[in-house]
Motif scaffolding. Structure first.
Motif, PDB file in Angstrom:
ATOM      1  N   GLY A   1       0.790  -1.216   0.000  1.00 30.42           N
ATOM      2  CA  GLY A   1       0.000   0.000   0.000  1.00 30.42           C
ATOM      3  C   GLY A   1       0.828   1.274   0.000  1.00 30.42           C
ATOM      4  O   GLY A   1       0.633   2.161  -0.846  1.00 30.42           O
ATOM      5  N   ALA A   2       1.760   1.378   0.947  1.00 28.35           N
ATOM      6  CA  ALA A   2       2.508   2.626   1.108  1.00 28.35           C
ATOM      7  C   ALA A   2       3.321   3.016  -0.130  1.00 28.35           C
ATOM      8  O   ALA A   2       3.304   4.182  -0.546  1.00 28.35           O
ATOM      9  CB  ALA A   2       3.405   2.524   2.347  1.00 28.35           C
ATOM     10  N   PRO A   3       4.038   2.083  -0.774  1.00 30.05           N
ATOM     11  CA  PRO A   3       4.825   2.486  -1.957  1.00 30.05           C
ATOM     12  C   PRO A   3       3.986   2.711  -3.209  1.00 30.05           C
ATOM     13  O   PRO A   3       4.492   3.257  -4.184  1.00 30.05           O
ATOM     14  CB  PRO A   3       5.778   1.287  -2.170  1.00 30.05           C
ATOM     15  N   LEU A   4       2.741   2.282  -3.204  1.00 28.65           N
ATOM     16  CA  LEU A   4       1.930   2.280  -4.416  1.00 28.65           C
ATOM     17  C   LEU A   4       1.835   3.665  -5.042  1.00 28.65           C
ATOM     18  O   LEU A   4       1.988   3.832  -6.257  1.00 28.65           O
ATOM     19  CB  LEU A   4       0.531   1.739  -4.098  1.00 28.65           C
ATOM     20  N   VAL A   5       1.589   4.667  -4.226  1.00 30.92           N
ATOM     21  CA  VAL A   5       1.490   6.036  -4.704  1.00 30.92           C
ATOM     22  C   VAL A   5       2.743   6.828  -4.353  1.00 30.92           C
ATOM     23  O   VAL A   5       3.228   7.637  -5.150  1.00 30.92           O
ATOM     24  CB  VAL A   5       0.239   6.722  -4.114  1.00 30.92           C
ATOM     25  N   ALA A   6       3.307   6.580  -3.158  1.00 35.65           N
ATOM     26  CA  ALA A   6       4.474   7.347  -2.714  1.00 35.65           C
ATOM     27  C   ALA A   6       5.642   7.197  -3.675  1.00 35.65           C
ATOM     28  O   ALA A   6       6.362   8.170  -3.958  1.00 35.65           O
ATOM     29  CB  ALA A   6       4.881   6.887  -1.314  1.00 35.65           C
TER      30      ALA A   6
ATOM     31  N   ALA B   1     -10.587  -7.959   6.352  1.00 36.42           N
ATOM     32  CA  ALA B   1     -10.914  -6.552   6.611  1.00 36.42           C
ATOM     33  C   ALA B   1      -9.676  -5.777   7.064  1.00 36.42           C
ATOM     34  O   ALA B   1      -9.486  -4.621   6.670  1.00 36.42           O
ATOM     35  CB  ALA B   1     -12.011  -6.462   7.670  1.00 36.42           C
ATOM     36  N   TYR B   2      -8.841  -6.415   7.884  1.00 38.74           N
ATOM     37  CA  TYR B   2      -7.597  -5.760   8.299  1.00 38.74           C
ATOM     38  C   TYR B   2      -6.732  -5.425   7.085  1.00 38.74           C
ATOM     39  O   TYR B   2      -6.110  -4.357   7.021  1.00 38.74           O
ATOM     40  CB  TYR B   2      -6.792  -6.664   9.233  1.00 38.74           C
ATOM     41  N   ALA B   3      -6.648  -6.370   6.126  1.00 41.78           N
ATOM     42  CA  ALA B   3      -5.798  -6.161   4.959  1.00 41.78           C
ATOM     43  C   ALA B   3      -6.297  -4.995   4.108  1.00 41.78           C
ATOM     44  O   ALA B   3      -5.507  -4.179   3.626  1.00 41.78           O
ATOM     45  CB  ALA B   3      -5.734  -7.444   4.129  1.00 41.78           C
ATOM     46  N   VAL B   4      -7.613  -4.919   3.897  1.00 39.89           N
ATOM     47  CA  VAL B   4      -8.178  -3.811   3.119  1.00 39.89           C
ATOM     48  C   VAL B   4      -7.853  -2.481   3.793  1.00 39.89           C
ATOM     49  O   VAL B   4      -7.401  -1.519   3.149  1.00 39.89           O
ATOM     50  CB  VAL B   4      -9.700  -3.976   2.964  1.00 39.89           C
ATOM     51  N   PHE B   5      -8.070  -2.434   5.104  1.00 36.19           N
ATOM     52  CA  PHE B   5      -7.770  -1.204   5.848  1.00 36.19           C
ATOM     53  C   PHE B   5      -6.296  -0.848   5.740  1.00 36.19           C
ATOM     54  O   PHE B   5      -5.940   0.317   5.513  1.00 36.19           O
ATOM     55  CB  PHE B   5      -8.172  -1.386   7.311  1.00 36.19           C
ATOM     56  N   ALA B   6      -5.409  -1.835   5.900  1.00 36.92           N
ATOM     57  CA  ALA B   6      -3.971  -1.565   5.885  1.00 36.92           C
ATOM     58  C   ALA B   6      -3.509  -1.034   4.536  1.00 36.92           C
ATOM     59  O   ALA B   6      -2.689  -0.106   4.464  1.00 36.92           O
ATOM     60  CB  ALA B   6      -3.206  -2.840   6.248  1.00 36.92           C
ATOM     61  N   VAL B   7      -4.019  -1.609   3.455  1.00 28.04           N
ATOM     62  CA  VAL B   7      -3.615  -1.158   2.125  1.00 28.04           C
ATOM     63  C   VAL B   7      -4.093   0.272   1.867  1.00 28.04           C
ATOM     64  O   VAL B   7      -3.324   1.128   1.396  1.00 28.04           O
ATOM     65  CB  VAL B   7      -4.152  -2.116   1.044  1.00 28.04           C
TER      66      VAL B   7
END
Length: 338
Positions: A84-89, A162-168
């Motif tokens: 998630g974090a590197p996807l846009v950053a 649900a945790y994974a969706v939130f984390a991403v």
């Protein structure tokens, strides 16, 4: 746009598939081993429907169940951190998003495609892993009285997805704000850990109205507890259990009229109880001394039959929070200069 996103994401996806394959091999082997042990215990009961030997299954695999849950627990956070974090950053850091934005693709569509591709991949990986762990440990869970424990609850059924969706989504939003890959990964991990600590302790116990019961604190009941006294010296009993229930709150020791036990009495019983010479159990004469004061505790609990309700409610909370974070991300990517 979807094909471009997949090409950028294919290496992390292949790493995730490889890790999932290794986990699958181990968990399937473990699940078959658990079922062999269950069959062996049933054979000892000579076909009886109520086989008391099966309770030993939960004891035999208690540590394994906890280790397996602890192995799965960080997966959603790692997906948010590394997917998630590197996807846009990473794109903002390198400036490559301008190439797409100067074509016919809008900023919101660009972000929507990225969130959809990576979000679905995270759901698939976490969902398969959670399903495997749930299947492998299901015979153990049937005879263990700890389905609501912090570690196990978050590694079974719906919650990990649900945790994974939130984390991403969290990682994507933080990357959009921070605009640097490594700091975004670090902040994502930190925020996710904080949320995962707060929800089981402050939110989950209150998702449904608790049931209440008063338990007399006899010497036997006190000796069945895991501890006495709090960090502040409060007259509390720790580690009480109720059959088929998750205890969410226990009051201080109370006297017959409902007032809290005087700390001086508690300290005296704890440090220098009268020596009876006949006390048994881990707290010995201390338990006998406290029981002489006719004490009780007020307990709030959730019946184990509410397990699936709590799973759905907590998962819904995480998905709702993910939706709110996604809305903030779409608003920010539209308003933020390139």
């Amino acid at each position: 746009m979807s094909w471009l996103t997949w090409r950028q994401f294919r290496v992390p996806a292949l790493v995730g598939v490889a890790a999932l394959a290794l986990l699958t091999a181990y968990v399937v082997h473990l699940g078959l081993d658990v079922r062999d042990a269950e069959d062996a215990y049933r054979a000892q009961c000579a076909g009886r429907s109520d086989c008391p030997r099966l309770a030993q299954l939960a004891v035999d695999y208690e540590n394994t169940s906890l280790y397996l849950a602890a192995l799965l627990a960080p997966v959603p956070g790692l997906l948010g951190m590394f997917w998630g974090a590197p996807l846009v950053a990473r794109e903002l850091e390198a400036g490559t998003q301008r190439l797409v934005w100067n074509q016919s693709v809008t900023r919101r569509r660009w972000l929507a495609v990225k969130l959809t591709v990576v979000g679905l991949a995270a759901m698939a990986v976490t969902g398969v892993a959670a399903a495997l762990v749930t299947w492998a440990m299901s015979p153990v869970d049937r005879f263990a009285d700890n389905r609501f424990s912090t570690v196990l609850f978050g590694a079974r059924n719906l919650a990990p997805v649900a945790y994974a969706v939130f984390a991403v989504v969290l990682g994507v939003l933080i990357g959009l704000v921070v605009r640097r890959t490594v700091p975004a990964m670090a902040v994502t991990a930190l925020v996710f850990v904080v949320v995962q600590f707060l929800v089981p302790n402050l939110v989950r116990p209150h998702l449904l109205p608790a049931e209440h019961v008063t338990l007399p604190m006899t010497a036997s009941a006190i000796n069945q507890a895991r501890g006495l006294g709090g960090i502040t010296g409060a007259p509390v009993v720790k580690g009480l259990t109720l059959p088929d229930a998750w205890i969410t709150d226990v009051s201080e020791l109370r006297t017959r009229d409902g007032t809290a036990l005087d700390r001086a009495i508690f300290d005296r019983c704890f440090t220098d109880p009268p020596r009876t010479g006949a006390a048994e159990g881990p707290f010995g004469d201390t338990a006998t001394c406290l029981a002489d004061h006719d004490l009780h505790v007020d307990v709030a609990y959730q019946p184990v039959g509410r397990y699936w309700s709590v799973q759905w409610l907590e998962s819904g909370c995480y998905l709702l929070l993910a939706g709110l974070l996604a809305a903030v991300a779409f608003r920010r990517v539209q308003r933020r200069p390139s």
